[in-house]
Design a protein around this motif. Sequence first.
Motif, PDB file in Angstrom:
ATOM      1  N   ASP A 132      20.753   0.093 -32.987  1.00  0.00           N
ATOM      2  CA  ASP A 132      21.553  -1.078 -32.640  1.00  0.00           C
ATOM      3  C   ASP A 132      20.839  -2.334 -33.123  1.00  0.00           C
ATOM      4  O   ASP A 132      19.632  -2.470 -32.948  1.00  0.00           O
ATOM      5  N   PRO A 133      21.580  -3.274 -33.754  1.00  0.00           N
ATOM      6  CA  PRO A 133      20.949  -4.548 -34.131  1.00  0.00           C
ATOM      7  C   PRO A 133      20.411  -5.261 -32.891  1.00  0.00           C
ATOM      8  O   PRO A 133      20.949  -5.129 -31.799  1.00  0.00           O
ATOM      9  N   PHE A 134      19.332  -6.012 -33.060  1.00  0.00           N
ATOM     10  CA  PHE A 134      18.754  -6.712 -31.919  1.00  0.00           C
ATOM     11  C   PHE A 134      18.180  -8.048 -32.349  1.00  0.00           C
ATOM     12  O   PHE A 134      17.826  -8.258 -33.509  1.00  0.00           O
ATOM     13  N   LYS A 135      18.101  -8.964 -31.393  1.00  0.00           N
ATOM     14  CA  LYS A 135      17.479 -10.267 -31.576  1.00  0.00           C
ATOM     15  C   LYS A 135      16.569 -10.535 -30.386  1.00  0.00           C
ATOM     16  O   LYS A 135      16.842 -10.099 -29.282  1.00  0.00           O
ATOM     17  N   ASN A 136      15.504 -11.263 -30.649  1.00  0.00           N
ATOM     18  CA  ASN A 136      14.578 -11.604 -29.570  1.00  0.00           C
ATOM     19  C   ASN A 136      13.876 -12.902 -29.946  1.00  0.00           C
ATOM     20  O   ASN A 136      13.025 -12.927 -30.840  1.00  0.00           O
ATOM     21  N   ASN A 137      14.239 -13.990 -29.265  1.00  0.00           N
ATOM     22  CA  ASN A 137      13.624 -15.295 -29.506  1.00  0.00           C
ATOM     23  C   ASN A 137      12.888 -15.746 -28.250  1.00  0.00           C
ATOM     24  O   ASN A 137      13.429 -15.643 -27.144  1.00  0.00           O
ATOM     25  N   TYR A 138      11.675 -16.247 -28.421  1.00  0.00           N
ATOM     26  CA  TYR A 138      10.922 -16.688 -27.255  1.00  0.00           C
ATOM     27  C   TYR A 138       9.871 -17.718 -27.676  1.00  0.00           C
ATOM     28  O   TYR A 138       9.484 -17.815 -28.845  1.00  0.00           O
ATOM     29  N   GLY A 139       9.435 -18.500 -26.715  1.00  0.00           N
ATOM     30  CA  GLY A 139       8.396 -19.497 -26.951  1.00  0.00           C
ATOM     31  C   GLY A 139       7.201 -19.246 -26.050  1.00  0.00           C
ATOM     32  O   GLY A 139       7.346 -18.746 -24.931  1.00  0.00           O
ATOM     33  N   ASN A 140       6.006 -19.580 -26.537  1.00  0.00           N
ATOM     34  CA  ASN A 140       4.775 -19.391 -25.772  1.00  0.00           C
ATOM     35  C   ASN A 140       3.922 -20.654 -25.834  1.00  0.00           C
ATOM     36  O   ASN A 140       3.622 -21.147 -26.920  1.00  0.00           O
ATOM     37  N   PHE A 141       3.537 -21.142 -24.667  1.00  0.00           N
ATOM     38  CA  PHE A 141       2.595 -22.253 -24.556  1.00  0.00           C
ATOM     39  C   PHE A 141       1.216 -21.654 -24.339  1.00  0.00           C
ATOM     40  O   PHE A 141       1.001 -20.883 -23.388  1.00  0.00           O
ATOM     41  N   VAL A 142       0.277 -21.970 -25.222  1.00  0.00           N
ATOM     42  CA  VAL A 142      -1.027 -21.303 -25.235  1.00  0.00           C
ATOM     43  C   VAL A 142      -2.137 -22.338 -25.074  1.00  0.00           C
ATOM     44  O   VAL A 142      -2.559 -22.968 -26.050  1.00  0.00           O
ATOM     45  N   PRO A 143      -2.649 -22.532 -23.851  1.00  0.00           N
ATOM     46  CA  PRO A 143      -3.758 -23.471 -23.646  1.00  0.00           C
ATOM     47  C   PRO A 143      -5.110 -22.798 -23.864  1.00  0.00           C
ATOM     48  O   PRO A 143      -5.235 -21.573 -23.806  1.00  0.00           O
ATOM     49  N   SER A 144      -6.131 -23.605 -24.097  1.00  0.00           N
ATOM     50  CA  SER A 144      -7.498 -23.093 -24.201  1.00  0.00           C
ATOM     51  C   SER A 144      -8.463 -24.200 -23.818  1.00  0.00           C
ATOM     52  O   SER A 144      -8.206 -25.386 -24.057  1.00  0.00           O
ATOM     53  N   ILE A 145      -9.582 -23.825 -23.217  1.00  0.00           N
ATOM     54  CA  ILE A 145     -10.608 -24.799 -22.858  1.00  0.00           C
ATOM     55  C   ILE A 145     -11.964 -24.112 -22.827  1.00  0.00           C
ATOM     56  O   ILE A 145     -12.086 -22.967 -22.375  1.00  0.00           O
ATOM     57  N   VAL A 146     -12.968 -24.788 -23.340  1.00  0.00           N
ATOM     58  CA  VAL A 146     -14.346 -24.303 -23.316  1.00  0.00           C
ATOM     59  C   VAL A 146     -15.235 -25.422 -22.788  1.00  0.00           C
ATOM     60  O   VAL A 146     -15.191 -26.555 -23.291  1.00  0.00           O
ATOM     61  N   LEU A 147     -16.029 -25.133 -21.769  1.00  0.00           N
ATOM     62  CA  LEU A 147     -16.996 -26.074 -21.206  1.00  0.00           C
ATOM     63  C   LEU A 147     -18.381 -25.491 -21.412  1.00  0.00           C
ATOM     64  O   LEU A 147     -18.630 -24.332 -21.068  1.00  0.00           O
ATOM     65  N   SER A 148     -19.288 -26.280 -21.965  1.00  0.00           N
ATOM     66  CA  SER A 148     -20.649 -25.792 -22.191  1.00  0.00           C
ATOM     67  C   SER A 148     -21.666 -26.776 -21.625  1.00  0.00           C
ATOM     68  O   SER A 148     -21.442 -27.989 -21.599  1.00  0.00           O
ATOM     69  N   ARG A 149     -22.780 -26.241 -21.171  1.00  0.00           N
ATOM     70  CA  ARG A 149     -23.863 -27.048 -20.612  1.00  0.00           C
ATOM     71  C   ARG A 149     -25.173 -26.526 -21.187  1.00  0.00           C
ATOM     72  O   ARG A 149     -25.485 -25.339 -21.089  1.00  0.00           O
ATOM     73  N   THR A 150     -25.910 -27.413 -21.861  1.00  0.00           N
ATOM     74  CA  THR A 150     -27.195 -27.024 -22.420  1.00  0.00           C
ATOM     75  C   THR A 150     -28.314 -27.439 -21.476  1.00  0.00           C
ATOM     76  O   THR A 150     -28.246 -28.484 -20.820  1.00  0.00           O
ATOM     77  N   PHE A 151     -29.346 -26.590 -21.414  1.00  0.00           N
ATOM     78  CA  PHE A 151     -30.518 -26.853 -20.587  1.00  0.00           C
ATOM     79  C   PHE A 151     -31.752 -26.852 -21.475  1.00  0.00           C
ATOM     80  O   PHE A 151     -31.687 -26.561 -22.674  1.00  0.00           O
ATOM     81  N   SER A 152     -32.872 -27.149 -20.870  1.00  0.00           N
ATOM     82  CA  SER A 152     -34.129 -27.086 -21.617  1.00  0.00           C
ATOM     83  C   SER A 152     -34.435 -25.639 -21.972  1.00  0.00           C
ATOM     84  O   SER A 152     -33.827 -24.702 -21.451  1.00  0.00           O
ATOM     85  N   ASN A 153     -35.389 -25.453 -22.878  1.00  0.00           N
ATOM     86  CA  ASN A 153     -35.804 -24.106 -23.310  1.00  0.00           C
ATOM     87  C   ASN A 153     -34.672 -23.363 -24.010  1.00  0.00           C
ATOM     88  O   ASN A 153     -34.549 -22.137 -23.888  1.00  0.00           O
ATOM     89  N   MET A 154     -33.825 -24.105 -24.732  1.00  0.00           N
ATOM     90  CA  MET A 154     -32.768 -23.488 -25.547  1.00  0.00           C
ATOM     91  C   MET A 154     -31.848 -22.594 -24.727  1.00  0.00           C
ATOM     92  O   MET A 154     -31.524 -21.475 -25.117  1.00  0.00           O
ATOM     93  N   GLN A 155     -31.380 -23.078 -23.608  1.00  0.00           N
ATOM     94  CA  GLN A 155     -30.473 -22.331 -22.756  1.00  0.00           C
ATOM     95  C   GLN A 155     -29.081 -22.991 -22.769  1.00  0.00           C
ATOM     96  O   GLN A 155     -28.979 -24.216 -22.754  1.00  0.00           O
ATOM     97  N   THR A 156     -28.048 -22.162 -22.771  1.00  0.00           N
ATOM     98  CA  THR A 156     -26.677 -22.660 -22.762  1.00  0.00           C
ATOM     99  C   THR A 156     -25.826 -21.808 -21.839  1.00  0.00           C
ATOM    100  O   THR A 156     -25.917 -20.577 -21.861  1.00  0.00           O
ATOM    101  N   VAL A 157     -25.007 -22.461 -21.029  1.00  0.00           N
ATOM    102  CA  VAL A 157     -24.019 -21.787 -20.192  1.00  0.00           C
ATOM    103  C   VAL A 157     -22.640 -22.260 -20.644  1.00  0.00           C
ATOM    104  O   VAL A 157     -22.418 -23.472 -20.824  1.00  0.00           O
ATOM    105  N   LYS A 158     -21.728 -21.331 -20.818  1.00  0.00           N
ATOM    106  CA  LYS A 158     -20.402 -21.663 -21.320  1.00  0.00           C
ATOM    107  C   LYS A 158     -19.328 -21.008 -20.453  1.00  0.00           C
ATOM    108  O   LYS A 158     -19.415 -19.814 -20.132  1.00  0.00           O
ATOM    109  N   LEU A 159     -18.323 -21.775 -20.081  1.00  0.00           N
ATOM    110  CA  LEU A 159     -17.160 -21.269 -19.344  1.00  0.00           C
ATOM    111  C   LEU A 159     -15.941 -21.480 -20.223  1.00  0.00           C
ATOM    112  O   LEU A 159     -15.760 -22.557 -20.818  1.00  0.00           O
ATOM    113  N   SER A 160     -15.084 -20.469 -20.301  1.00  0.00           N
ATOM    114  CA  SER A 160     -13.916 -20.602 -21.168  1.00  0.00           C
ATOM    115  C   SER A 160     -12.702 -19.907 -20.572  1.00  0.00           C
ATOM    116  O   SER A 160     -12.819 -18.954 -19.793  1.00  0.00           O
ATOM    117  N   TYR A 161     -11.553 -20.439 -20.955  1.00  0.00           N
ATOM    118  CA  TYR A 161     -10.259 -19.826 -20.610  1.00  0.00           C
ATOM    119  C   TYR A 161      -9.329 -19.985 -21.805  1.00  0.00           C
ATOM    120  O   TYR A 161      -9.310 -21.031 -22.469  1.00  0.00           O
TER     121      TYR A 161
END
Length: 824
Positions: free
Chosen positions: A527-556
Amino acid sequence: MRLFYILSVLLFSIINTQAQQYPGAGPQQNAIVGKVSGVIIDSLTKAPVDYAAVSLSSVGQTKSVNGALADEKGAFKLEKVTPGKYRLTISFIGYKTKIIEPVTTTNSKPDLNLGTIILSPNSKVLQEVVVEGQANIIENKIDKLVYNAEKDVAISGGTAVDVLRKVPLLSVDYEGNVSLRGSSNIKVLINGKPSGTMAGSIADALKAIPADQIKNVEVITSPSAKYDAEGTSGIINIITKKNNLEGISGSVNAGVGTRQNSGNLNLNAKKGRLTVFGNAGGYYSWPQTSIIDMNRISDNGDFNKQHGESTTDRLATNGSVGADYDFNKYNSINTNLKVNWFQFGVDGFNDNFNQFGGVDQLFRRITDNKNKVISYDWNNDYTHKFKKDGQEISLAWQLSKSELNNDYNSYMDQKFRKEIGASDAINKESTFQLDYTHPFKGVTLETGLKAIVRNIDNESKVDSTDLNGGNGFPVPNRNFIYDYNQNVYSGYATFGFTLAKKYGIKAGARYERTEIDGNDAGSGTFDPFKNNYGNFVPSIVLSRTFSNMQTVKLSYNKRIQRPSVFYLNPFRNAADFYNQSQGNPYLSPEIADNYEINYSRFIKTTVINASVYYRNTQNIIENVIKQVEMDGKDIALTTFENVGKNNSFGFNFFGSVNPIKPLTLRGNFNIYTYDITLGSNSINLSNAENKTYLMYNAFVSGTYQFPKGITFETFLIANSPRRTFQGKNPSFNMWNLGVKKELFNKKGSVGINVIDPFNNRKNFKSEIIGDGFTQYSNFSIPFRSVGVNFSWRFGNLKVNQNPKKGVKNDDLKQGEGQGGMGGN
């Protein structure tokens, strides 16, 4: 290296630029400012020396007070020069540093034109310059993890599958199917761009790429909104070797082994603003015989037992040609054409012992199966850089086409009937992409638009005939032309900035509009078919650098996964009557939400990278085996379904340490859960228990640098069985040893690789529990192998770098191991 040198000199000059003054005198409050200019040429060729570094300092001093770079014609101009006496220094890699002193300007003559300035090549520069980076094999960058394959001694002579097996966060099973942190929903790019070769089985496509062509592999687990939203678990970008070095250069790589053979040639030529490059390679695996034993037992007591042998051989060639041209330092274009061709055949027999309704049946099935893929990707892009550093706009266009052919002949000696099947699919894509980057004070904006127009035509033919040469006749409902169109339109914007030199933030959003339609060209099969849809795609990355070459990163980030032609193709492969396969044109895309906390630290030669992550995937697509009735018999039909949603928690750790200078130890461990909630359409497909399963994949390796250019490496890979909602697929492990000796003053090398020296064959067992049946199988393939490889670099080079942009399609779920067995 050249770009780093140029930028360093320029940055140093700018930072140290001060109000001009007379040497030894105070500032000139009312001084007239002028300029110093000139043209720099090569003493031998009389050609302009473009982008040479020019700095101005006070007489008798080295501290720069003004600086600039020569343009593509060798011309330079130092602005806002206060009258006085100066030292002018001109430097460029490969040339003797030239000092002109004194350079004098006065109030009456503030502008000084030095005319033509001649630079002489450094007599100590060798005819060939071998540029060797000091990058580690594994690099952890802010937005990705990079595996530098060209620095690894134990992957020469293999294929891309062998390379990916050593990349942290990835796991590769015995068929070559790749997963990232336990999920096979990934997007694979070649040099940041999609490839038509990947439109079919990704496992087979990777086996067609020689390992010697690969420079590095990038693993992006938290893609920003700038990337296509495709790939629920992330993106794998395979970067192939290409030099941006002045002059003519190249490399030759070859490998011969007991299992596989490969060869590759790279050529690069750069003169001034023009770069031309080409590549050609090939791969061939010796025919190998696999043994399969399968037993499917129905709840009503019927069964199908099989014992068979099949011989598989693979042959692949690929090549590319391209050119880059810089009109000036603000405008550039590039074009690249890549062609791929590969095929593999599977010939063999299966002895079947069946029982249906209490009636026994014994017969032999003989099959000849051929698969072939021909594809090309043509990429073009134009980039304009503004005078403001970091501001640029690029326009890219890509045309891709791939032809996937699957032909088989199958007959059963008790039926006196032969079935002939053919599936010819053509996948065509056109992509248009516009990107713009604008740096504000402390903030960088990236924005863009993109359109992907995709069409898939698939013609399927299945005829049945007797073995005595009688006329064939079409099999009902299995002859059709399937037409599928998918258009994706998207736009994105991202902002990146740093706070207090310790906090980094990159946030963005992308919107993708998908329009799909499909039909069977009037045959009435679908059977012929159609499928139309939209997607909103957010993203965020938070990083924090410390002494001694350390990094913490949170992302979604939110990701989607559209099925490719491999999953959609409705052609039914019935080469094995009792075990058939077919795509599903009605699949919906997967949608996943990904959360991650990452910690990394560098302690001298020690690298630590650890992540905790969570992934929620809706409409997850999995292989499904159904028991269906055909001609009064129960057969197994393998297809694909949106089976439900999966919640996965995971922990990944990677570490690298040098306990002593010549020795490097590395290890990667990934553990994650599989916890699926079945949808209403999938509950009747499985009798599996509804519980959480724990899985893992890991590798450890050691590299030791001996004197006289000898390097030894060994690594071990271990993967647990992979769960599906119907059961489990086989576990996988492998041990590899390699040694390499550098030759010809480090311009060449010869090496030996050994894979699993104590295992001539390996057995892979799986168990599937479906609705009304249980299936057990064991797949045995030759595994132990020994290979010898050779490489040689040649050319006359000067350092030059100019990274390019191009189209990056990341928007389709790639095919897994159907038809991808063997190849080790």
